[in-house]
Scaffold this motif. Structure first.
Motif, PDB file in Angstrom:
ATOM      1  N   LEU A 150       0.827  -1.200   0.000  1.00 58.27           N
ATOM      2  CA  LEU A 150       0.000   0.000   0.000  1.00 58.27           C
ATOM      3  C   LEU A 150       0.868   1.260   0.000  1.00 58.27           C
ATOM      4  N   PRO A 151       0.444   2.293  -0.721  1.00 53.69           N
ATOM      5  CA  PRO A 151       1.223   3.544  -0.720  1.00 53.69           C
ATOM      6  C   PRO A 151       1.296   4.195   0.657  1.00 53.69           C
ATOM      7  N   GLN A 152       0.270   3.955   1.500  1.00 51.99           N
ATOM      8  CA  GLN A 152       0.292   4.549   2.845  1.00 51.99           C
ATOM      9  C   GLN A 152       1.460   4.047   3.682  1.00 51.99           C
ATOM     10  N   PHE A 153       1.968   2.852   3.359  1.00 55.52           N
ATOM     11  CA  PHE A 153       3.027   2.271   4.183  1.00 55.52           C
ATOM     12  C   PHE A 153       4.364   2.184   3.456  1.00 55.52           C
ATOM     13  N   GLN A 154       4.538   3.007   2.431  1.00 52.17           N
ATOM     14  CA  GLN A 154       5.801   3.020   1.711  1.00 52.17           C
ATOM     15  C   GLN A 154       6.936   3.404   2.668  1.00 52.17           C
ATOM     16  N   GLY A 155       7.979   2.597   2.686  1.00 47.89           N
ATOM     17  CA  GLY A 155       9.121   2.860   3.547  1.00 47.89           C
ATOM     18  C   GLY A 155       8.979   2.369   4.971  1.00 47.89           C
ATOM     19  N   VAL A 156       7.830   1.766   5.305  1.00 46.53           N
ATOM     20  CA  VAL A 156       7.596   1.247   6.661  1.00 46.53           C
ATOM     21  C   VAL A 156       7.920  -0.247   6.695  1.00 46.53           C
ATOM     22  N   ARG A 157       8.623  -0.669   7.719  1.00 44.53           N
ATOM     23  CA  ARG A 157       8.973  -2.086   7.850  1.00 44.53           C
ATOM     24  C   ARG A 157       7.920  -2.829   8.667  1.00 44.53           C
ATOM     25  N   PHE A 158       7.620  -4.055   8.235  1.00 47.07           N
ATOM     26  CA  PHE A 158       6.640  -4.907   8.901  1.00 47.07           C
ATOM     27  C   PHE A 158       7.344  -6.078   9.581  1.00 47.07           C
ATOM     28  N   ALA A 159       6.706  -6.619  10.617  1.00 50.09           N
ATOM     29  CA  ALA A 159       7.143  -7.877  11.224  1.00 50.09           C
ATOM     30  C   ALA A 159       5.910  -8.762  11.379  1.00 50.09           C
ATOM     31  N   THR A 160       6.123 -10.063  11.473  1.00 50.03           N
ATOM     32  CA  THR A 160       5.012 -10.990  11.697  1.00 50.03           C
ATOM     33  C   THR A 160       5.297 -11.841  12.932  1.00 50.03           C
ATOM     34  N   LEU A 161       4.219 -12.278  13.576  1.00 48.81           N
ATOM     35  CA  LEU A 161       4.356 -13.100  14.778  1.00 48.81           C
ATOM     36  C   LEU A 161       3.169 -14.053  14.852  1.00 48.81           C
ATOM     37  N   THR A 162       3.452 -15.347  15.041  1.00 48.05           N
ATOM     38  CA  THR A 162       2.390 -16.354  15.136  1.00 48.05           C
ATOM     39  C   THR A 162       2.744 -17.382  16.201  1.00 48.05           C
ATOM     40  N   GLY A 163       1.789 -18.269  16.454  1.00 44.53           N
ATOM     41  CA  GLY A 163       2.012 -19.324  17.429  1.00 44.53           C
ATOM     42  C   GLY A 163       3.038 -20.345  17.002  1.00 44.53           C
ATOM     43  N   ARG A 164       3.406 -20.354  15.726  1.00 47.86           N
ATOM     44  CA  ARG A 164       4.430 -21.296  15.257  1.00 47.86           C
ATOM     45  C   ARG A 164       5.848 -20.831  15.596  1.00 47.86           C
ATOM     46  N   ASP A 165       6.020 -19.550  15.860  1.00 50.43           N
ATOM     47  CA  ASP A 165       7.359 -19.023  16.123  1.00 50.43           C
ATOM     48  C   ASP A 165       7.869 -19.505  17.477  1.00 50.43           C
ATOM     49  N   ASP A 166       9.160 -19.793  17.549  1.00 53.05           N
ATOM     50  CA  ASP A 166       9.738 -20.226  18.828  1.00 53.05           C
ATOM     51  C   ASP A 166       9.950 -19.009  19.727  1.00 53.05           C
ATOM     52  N   ASP A 167      10.295 -19.273  20.987  1.00 57.71           N
ATOM     53  CA  ASP A 167      10.408 -18.200  21.977  1.00 57.71           C
ATOM     54  C   ASP A 167      11.462 -17.174  21.594  1.00 57.71           C
TER      55      ASP A 167
END
Length: 338
Positions: A150-167
């Motif tokens: 989306l153009p609104q988030f140009q230059g913004v970094r994202f991260a993801t987090l789910t129950g599959r990720d380890d501690d």
């Protein structure tokens, strides 16, 4: 003493097993805590299994969270929402984006997803001559990719987090989110409890009409923890006049957890208050409805307490004593007896 925090995250049998830990064999004193009592627990309070204390004020320094229901089909409104989030990020704040599923391989999803709500609405539509195909829930992978373009988030970094990720991964992701390195976190309901980032001021929940009210309230509580103005956006595909729309109106119009729990109880059912079904669904009660008959239940509880104070062994109440004995043996026919 047994203390169970965030009690809605535990199953009925899990909570019961904690009560059985005492070496003496006696049931310990029990304190359970939650921002939103699950329907079954709300029902049990009326039956005298629990005494309840309400803490109705916000913690010090917090402001009420402004909540909006956003129809996903309304493109301009969705765009305005994303633009607002970008402004908050540019001001040094953070935003959560929540999805029920991790990816297309995640069929069940994470969290309190109400598949029965979709089934009910599908049945209603069929009776009205319409065909409503079950829609798939949005995924973390899909939404993260969609928002990053989306153009609104140009230059913004994202991260993801789910129950599959380890501690270790979870700690690393949350550290990046808190520091502002990745100011937008796209996650499942794994963030529902135990996450405290004061800079987080916005939360977006996709498919909000498919989540339980109590969980939506818990998710909303992830923002507004730093004393700044905060917003919760509930993105919905609910049909006008549907049960999903009614449920989201409850969350939109109140931040009172007790009111939300009562409405969840009214809309989803009390579960099996005499068994271990935790939410909605069938109940073993034959004559009572815990919302409609709340005053009757309270009156019966007071009368029972007075009777037991005078006659603890029920020596003068032979029929009642027999009914209690039947119940302790698993025979519930007395519920419909004359």
């Amino acid at each position: 003493l047994a203390v169970i925090d965030e009690q809605h995250r535990f199953g009925v049998e899990q909570r019961e097993s904690l009560r059985g830990k005492a070496l003496s064999g006696k049931a310990p004193h029990l304190l359970i805590m939650t921002a939103t009592p699950i329907p079954r627990t709300a029902a049990m309070t009326w039956f005298g299994d629990l005494d309840i204390s309400w803490l109705t004020e916000l913690p010090g320094g917090r402001k009420p969270i402004r909540t909006f229901v956003v129809p996903e089909a309304d493109g301009p409104l969705m765009g305005s929402m994303f633009a607002h989030i970008r402004r908050r990020i540019d001001a040094g704040e953070r935003a959560y984006v929540v999805c029920a599923r991790i990816d297309d391989a995640d069929e069940a999803g994470e969290g309190d997803v109400l598949d029965e709500a979709m089934a009910t609405e599908s049945a209603q539509s069929a009776r009205n001559g319409a065909v409503l195909s079950p829609r798939p829930l949005h995924t973390v992978v899909q939404i993260a990719d969609r928002l990053a373009k989306l153009p609104q988030f140009q230059g913004v970094r994202f991260a993801t987090l789910t129950g599959r990720d380890d501690d270790a991964t979870k700690q690393q992701v949350m550290a990046g989110f808190a520091s502002g390195e990745t100011p937008i976190l796209v996650a499942t309901t794994v963030i529902e409890v135990g996450v405290d980032v004061p800079q987080a001021s916005c939360i977006v929940v996709f498919d909000a009409d498919r989540f339980g009210l109590s969980q939506l309230h818990q998710l909303r509580g992830r923002v507004g923890r730093g004393g700044t103005s905060s917003w919760a956006f509930l993105v919905s595909q609910a049909e006008p006049g549907s049960l999903g729309e009614q449920r989201l109106a409850v969350i939109r119009d109140t931040t009172d957890g007790s009111t939300i729990a009562e409405e969840d109880l009214r809309l989803r059912g009390a579960g099996d208050v005499l068994g271990d079904a935790q939410s909605g669904g069938k109940s073993s009660l034959k004559l009572l409805r815990v919302v409609k008959d709340a005053e009757l239940i309270v009156d019966a509880r007071e009368r029972a307490e007075a009777l037991l104070a005078e006659d603890p062994e029920l020596m003068g109440e032979v029929e009642l004593s027999g009914a209690v004995l039947d119940f302790t043996r698993g025979n519930e026919t007395y519920l419909t007896g004359s």
